[in-house]
Scaffold this active site. Sequence first.
Site, PDB file in Angstrom:
ATOM      1  N   MET A 114      49.193  43.460  37.359  1.00  0.00           N
ATOM      2  CA  MET A 114      48.896  43.426  35.739  1.00  0.00           C
ATOM      3  C   MET A 114      50.278  43.555  35.025  1.00  0.00           C
ATOM      4  O   MET A 114      50.967  44.232  35.458  1.00  0.00           O
ATOM      5  CB  MET A 114      47.876  44.366  35.485  1.00  0.00           C
ATOM      6  CG  MET A 114      46.717  44.186  36.180  1.00  0.00           C
ATOM      7  SD  MET A 114      45.816  42.553  36.280  1.00  0.00           S
ATOM      8  CE  MET A 114      45.333  42.496  34.320  1.00  0.00           C
ATOM      9  N   SER A 160      39.017  32.090  34.417  1.00  0.00           N
ATOM     10  CA  SER A 160      37.878  31.947  34.113  1.00  0.00           C
ATOM     11  C   SER A 160      37.411  31.858  32.759  1.00  0.00           C
ATOM     12  O   SER A 160      36.855  32.796  32.406  1.00  0.00           O
ATOM     13  CB  SER A 160      36.731  32.573  35.138  1.00  0.00           C
ATOM     14  OG  SER A 160      35.195  32.021  35.005  1.00  0.00           O
ATOM     15  N   GLY A 185      35.306  30.942  30.688  1.00  0.00           N
ATOM     16  CA  GLY A 185      34.136  30.750  30.100  1.00  0.00           C
ATOM     17  C   GLY A 185      33.667  32.241  30.002  1.00  0.00           C
ATOM     18  O   GLY A 185      32.632  32.666  29.236  1.00  0.00           O
ATOM     19  N   GLU A 192      41.578  36.799  31.127  1.00  0.00           N
ATOM     20  CA  GLU A 192      42.671  36.839  32.080  1.00  0.00           C
ATOM     21  C   GLU A 192      43.341  35.525  32.503  1.00  0.00           C
ATOM     22  O   GLU A 192      42.838  34.419  32.534  1.00  0.00           O
ATOM     23  CB  GLU A 192      42.254  37.421  33.442  1.00  0.00           C
ATOM     24  CG  GLU A 192      43.259  37.586  34.459  1.00  0.00           C
ATOM     25  CD  GLU A 192      42.801  38.156  35.850  1.00  0.00           C
ATOM     26  OE1 GLU A 192      43.656  38.404  36.571  1.00  0.00           O
ATOM     27  OE2 GLU A 192      41.485  38.100  36.118  1.00  0.00           O
ATOM     28  N   GLU A 210      47.524  54.172  43.217  1.00  0.00           N
ATOM     29  CA  GLU A 210      46.734  52.683  42.773  1.00  0.00           C
ATOM     30  C   GLU A 210      45.703  52.773  43.803  1.00  0.00           C
ATOM     31  O   GLU A 210      45.062  51.553  43.775  1.00  0.00           O
ATOM     32  CB  GLU A 210      47.671  51.740  42.412  1.00  0.00           C
ATOM     33  CG  GLU A 210      48.435  51.807  41.170  1.00  0.00           C
ATOM     34  CD  GLU A 210      49.310  50.688  40.798  1.00  0.00           C
ATOM     35  OE1 GLU A 210      48.955  49.611  41.422  1.00  0.00           O
ATOM     36  OE2 GLU A 210      50.225  50.906  40.014  1.00  0.00           O
TER      37      GLU A 210
END
Length: 194
Positions: free
Chosen positions: A85, A120, A122, A126, A149
Amino acid sequence: MQYELLNIEPLYRGFFALNRYRLRFERYDGGWSPEISREIFERGHAVAVLPFDPKRREVVLIEQFRPGAFEAPSGPWLTEIVAGMIEPNETVESVARREMAEEAGLEPLKLIPITRYWVSPGGTTESIYLFLALIDAAPTDTFFGLPEEHEDIKLHTMSLDEALARVDSGIICSAAPIIALQWLERHLPQFVGG
């Protein structure tokens, strides 16, 4: 074409976030949609990197547990590429280098942008910045990841042909490695001379 974002209502905050968007948008016929409501998963943006040794024509892939993939053909241990990220004040290139070190013990000789794609759109905000990283040799260690993590990462070094065969057979079944490997196959001559 225009849209109006009328409201964002926070629904959940945890490891990730979920918001309800109220909005409307201009239609292709020139009118406007009615007000609609959508729950949107706020994932943030990520960087994914395919390490590639052009002299050996080998890629370095990682395998790790993914709780969202219980229904995957081989279960939730997926073969993927290095990824992480983007944190505040980080560049995509610095994330690529950080994740290469943390997840594979590698330092790229060169980072080559492949694309940025929406995972995605919809249902989530991201997007992933995808890179090819040229490397000089595969790592000698096999296991990586940050304990804080809860990462437990196993490395796999293999020929590009073997990795592509794993895509074709469904063993590699997540988007980032599929896109990166197929891109590399299409652009291979520029990295290995034909």
